[in-house]
Design an enzyme around this catalytic site. Sequence first.
Site, short mmCIF file in Angstrom:
data_model
loop_
_atom_site.label_atom_id
_atom_site.label_comp_id
_atom_site.label_asym_id
_atom_site.label_seq_id
_atom_site.Cartn_x
_atom_site.Cartn_y
_atom_site.Cartn_z
N SER A 1 44.06 -20.00 111.18
CA SER A 1 44.14 -20.37 112.40
C SER A 1 44.13 -18.97 113.36
O SER A 1 44.44 -17.85 112.79
CB SER A 1 45.50 -20.98 112.98
OG SER A 1 45.36 -21.40 114.32
N ASP A 2 43.57 -18.94 114.53
CA ASP A 2 43.39 -17.90 115.25
C ASP A 2 43.66 -18.20 116.81
O ASP A 2 42.84 -19.09 117.09
CB ASP A 2 42.21 -17.03 114.85
CG ASP A 2 42.30 -15.73 115.70
OD1 ASP A 2 42.95 -14.76 115.09
OD2 ASP A 2 41.50 -15.42 116.79
#
Length: 200
Positions: free
Chosen positions: A80-81
């Site tokens: 995830s970012d």
Amino acid sequence: MPALLYLASQSPRRRELLTQLGVAHELLLADAGEDAEALETVLPGETPDAYVQRVCALKADAALQRRIGRGLPDAPILTSDTTVCLGGDILGKPADADDAARMLAALAGTTHRVLTAVTVVSALGQRHALSISHVTFRAMSEAEIGRYVASGEPFGKAGAYGIQGRAAEFVARIDGSYSGIMGLPLFETATLLREADLRF
């Protein structure tokens, strides 16, 4: 027993959120020799939406190679970012106290977007999702910003704040996913994990 899921993130918030979903997981972190920060370089002319999704997918590719290279059992991998953006400007992690204060002053009294991309890599392929939330900060005095920066909380966080911490007092309104603003949108994540045939 191997983990049901590998989490390729150092974020304690993402671990907490996965636990909240009831998903058993193990960390799959970068080796000391990997240049993880290089993945986060913004390309010329890149929009925040394109940036966050590209970086998340690159992290997933790197994590998959890491799992294979370490000879670990096959299991889905989650990356995830999160990116904070004001207009078309990406506000990354602050370089120092002055940078954090600059970002917070820009966010004060305005509405910004928090974009969190999620990628799940499994034997069934790569799946992606993007959570978009709008956050409105109240006006903030220079003294308030200084106190918040001095707390140390802005460092290591996109946009120089963590909504689950002291910065919550600055948030007048949220339109979107609270867990997404924290760093892992649970609705989208659960959907991707089920699509990857993960039982939880």
